[in-house]
Design an enzyme around this catalytic site. Structure first.
Site, PDB file in Angstrom:
ATOM      1  N   GLY A 168       0.865  -1.135   0.103  1.00 17.27           N
ATOM      2  CA  GLY A 168      -0.133   0.005   0.056  1.00 17.27           C
ATOM      3  C   GLY A 168       0.885   1.289   0.020  1.00 17.27           C
ATOM      4  O   GLY A 168       1.992   1.249  -0.592  1.00 17.27           O
ATOM      5  N   GLN A 221       8.047  -8.745   8.162  1.00 15.45           N
ATOM      6  CA  GLN A 221       9.325  -7.987   7.428  1.00 15.45           C
ATOM      7  C   GLN A 221       9.896  -6.945   8.063  1.00 15.45           C
ATOM      8  O   GLN A 221      10.729  -6.022   7.698  1.00 15.45           O
ATOM      9  CB  GLN A 221       9.074  -7.848   6.131  1.00 15.45           C
ATOM     10  CG  GLN A 221       8.001  -6.785   5.815  1.00 15.45           C
ATOM     11  CD  GLN A 221       8.048  -6.915   4.125  1.00 15.45           C
ATOM     12  OE1 GLN A 221       7.313  -7.902   3.780  1.00 15.45           O
ATOM     13  NE2 GLN A 221       8.582  -6.009   3.452  1.00 15.45           N
ATOM     14  N   ARG A 227       8.751   6.288   1.880  1.00 12.89           N
ATOM     15  CA  ARG A 227       9.314   6.770   3.010  1.00 12.89           C
ATOM     16  C   ARG A 227       9.709   8.327   2.629  1.00 12.89           C
ATOM     17  O   ARG A 227      10.055   9.118   3.836  1.00 12.89           O
ATOM     18  CB  ARG A 227      10.887   6.364   3.183  1.00 12.89           C
ATOM     19  CG  ARG A 227      10.499   4.768   3.958  1.00 12.89           C
ATOM     20  CD  ARG A 227      11.551   3.985   4.253  1.00 12.89           C
ATOM     21  NE  ARG A 227      11.539   2.769   4.617  1.00 12.89           N
ATOM     22  CZ  ARG A 227      12.158   1.816   4.795  1.00 12.89           C
ATOM     23  NH1 ARG A 227      13.479   2.192   4.248  1.00 12.89           N
ATOM     24  NH2 ARG A 227      12.114   0.604   5.362  1.00 12.89           N
ATOM     25  N   HIS A 249       4.697   2.316  -7.875  1.00 14.13           N
ATOM     26  CA  HIS A 249       3.754   1.180  -7.924  1.00 14.13           C
ATOM     27  C   HIS A 249       2.919   1.053  -9.208  1.00 14.13           C
ATOM     28  O   HIS A 249       2.709   0.327  -9.758  1.00 14.13           O
ATOM     29  CB  HIS A 249       2.897   1.226  -6.691  1.00 14.13           C
ATOM     30  CG  HIS A 249       3.579   1.240  -5.324  1.00 14.13           C
ATOM     31  ND1 HIS A 249       3.599   2.082  -4.427  1.00 14.13           N
ATOM     32  CD2 HIS A 249       4.197   0.171  -4.775  1.00 14.13           C
ATOM     33  CE1 HIS A 249       4.361   1.811  -3.251  1.00 14.13           C
ATOM     34  NE2 HIS A 249       4.516   0.719  -3.554  1.00 14.13           N
ATOM     35  N   GLN A 274      15.863  -7.460  -2.780  1.00 14.88           N
ATOM     36  CA  GLN A 274      14.448  -8.159  -2.845  1.00 14.88           C
ATOM     37  C   GLN A 274      14.335  -8.795  -4.010  1.00 14.88           C
ATOM     38  O   GLN A 274      13.896 -10.008  -3.997  1.00 14.88           O
ATOM     39  CB  GLN A 274      13.558  -7.282  -2.392  1.00 14.88           C
ATOM     40  CG  GLN A 274      12.006  -7.648  -2.602  1.00 14.88           C
ATOM     41  CD  GLN A 274      10.813  -6.897  -2.106  1.00 14.88           C
ATOM     42  OE1 GLN A 274      10.835  -6.662  -0.785  1.00 14.88           O
ATOM     43  NE2 GLN A 274      10.453  -6.108  -2.931  1.00 14.88           N
TER      44      GLN A 274
HETATM   45  O1  PAF Z   1       8.381  -4.484  -1.984  1.00 18.08           O
HETATM   46  C1  PAF Z   1       7.434  -4.471  -1.111  1.00 18.08           C
HETATM   47  O2  PAF Z   1       6.525  -3.490  -1.017  1.00 18.08           O
HETATM   48  C2  PAF Z   1       7.169  -5.592   0.074  1.00 18.08           C
HETATM   49  O3  PAF Z   1       8.337  -6.211   0.372  1.00 18.08           O
HETATM   50  C3  PAF Z   1       6.469  -6.886  -0.560  1.00 18.08           C
HETATM   51  C4  PAF Z   1       7.185  -7.540  -1.787  1.00 18.08           C
HETATM   52  C5  PAF Z   1       4.843  -6.574  -1.216  1.00 18.08           C
HETATM   53  C6  PAF Z   1       6.204  -8.011   0.294  1.00 18.08           C
HETATM   54  O4  PAF Z   1       5.444  -7.387   1.578  1.00 18.08           O
END
Ligand code: PAF
Length: 249
Positions: A9, A39, A160, A15, A130
């Protein structure tokens, strides 16, 4: 074909670029919005994470999402959680500074994949470590990385950034300057020198790491390394910022 765009979100143009890419591949684009407690380092950070569900629905729809899925905790983690390991790639750089973070990421991503069963999933290159960890974990779903969307001065878009002070926002440009200056250096040693000296030019930036790595295994790069990437992380105003750039023309 269905494509999943996993998010937590607080959506922004970065995004939306992921969702647009998904839509260019498929008529079925699922955007998941779930703030994954596994996380984060502590509960306080989970509670502080920005939430804007109505705006998220608007931005995701405008970018082409056909389904916006906001699961609750029980749907993702019914009963006992079976924690996944991010492996050795999860222990270095971001993983060293945020122990357990990538284990939490791969655990939730694995659950999202199990539930949605997409043919492909899209992640931003901004979180490059990631992306590489998920690529290493998942072989049956196509994992696609989308280039980072940047502000006018090069700062990578991030949820952020809103926490930066006006002065901090100006200082944050040092990250992009360091990456861009190192990118075309003739040798790895010179690139390393440039990236280290550039991040040190702004005293507001508290550097965690600024390194040229092999983008496949995150070991430090040398002249023989085929795919080199400059990665930077640090804090400004106590806000953690990360960014990266592929080396070369
Ligand atoms: O990159 C993110 O926003 C998060 O790490 C993800 C991949 C949605 C996993 O919670």
């Amino acid at each position: 074909m269905s494509v999943l765009v996993p998010t937590m979100g607080a959506l922004h143009k970065g995004h939306q670029a992921l969702i647009k890419r998904a839509r260019s591949m498929s008529k079925e684009v699922v955007v998941s919005i779930f703030v994954n407690p596994l996380q984060f380092e502590n509960e306080d950070d989970v509670l502080k994470y920005p939430r804007s569900p109505e705006r998220d629905i608007q931005l995701a729809t405008l970018a082409g999402a056909t389904e916006i899925w906001m699961p609750d905790y029980e749907e993702i983690y019914p009963g006992e959680i079976s924690q996944r390991s991010a492996g050795v790639l999860g222990d270095v750089f971001e993983g060293a500074s945020r122990p357990g973070h990538f284990d939490g990421v791969v655990t939730v991503v694995n659950r999202l994949f199990e539930i949605v069963r997409p043919d492909a999933a899209i992640f931003g290159e901004k979180d490059f470590q990631q992306l590489q960890i998920i690529r290493a974990m998942e072989k049956s779903i196509e994992i696609i990385g989308v280039p980072t969307v940047r502000e006018f001065d090069g700062l990578a878009l991030s949820s952020r950034n809103v926490h930066l002070s006006v002065e901090g926002r100006v200082s944050a440009n040092v990250i992009y300057r360091a990456l861009a200056a190192a990118r075309l250096a003739p040798t790895v040693a010179i690139a390393q020198e440039i990236i280290s000296t550039t991040v040190a030019t702004d005293s507001a930036f508290v550097c965690d790491y600024a390194v040229i790595v092999d983008e496949d295994d995150f070991t430090e790069a040398n002249e023989m390394t085929k795919n080199k990437r400059a990665i930077i992380a640090g804090w400004i105003d106590g806000v953690r910022l990360i960014d990266n750039m592929r080396m070369g023309a």
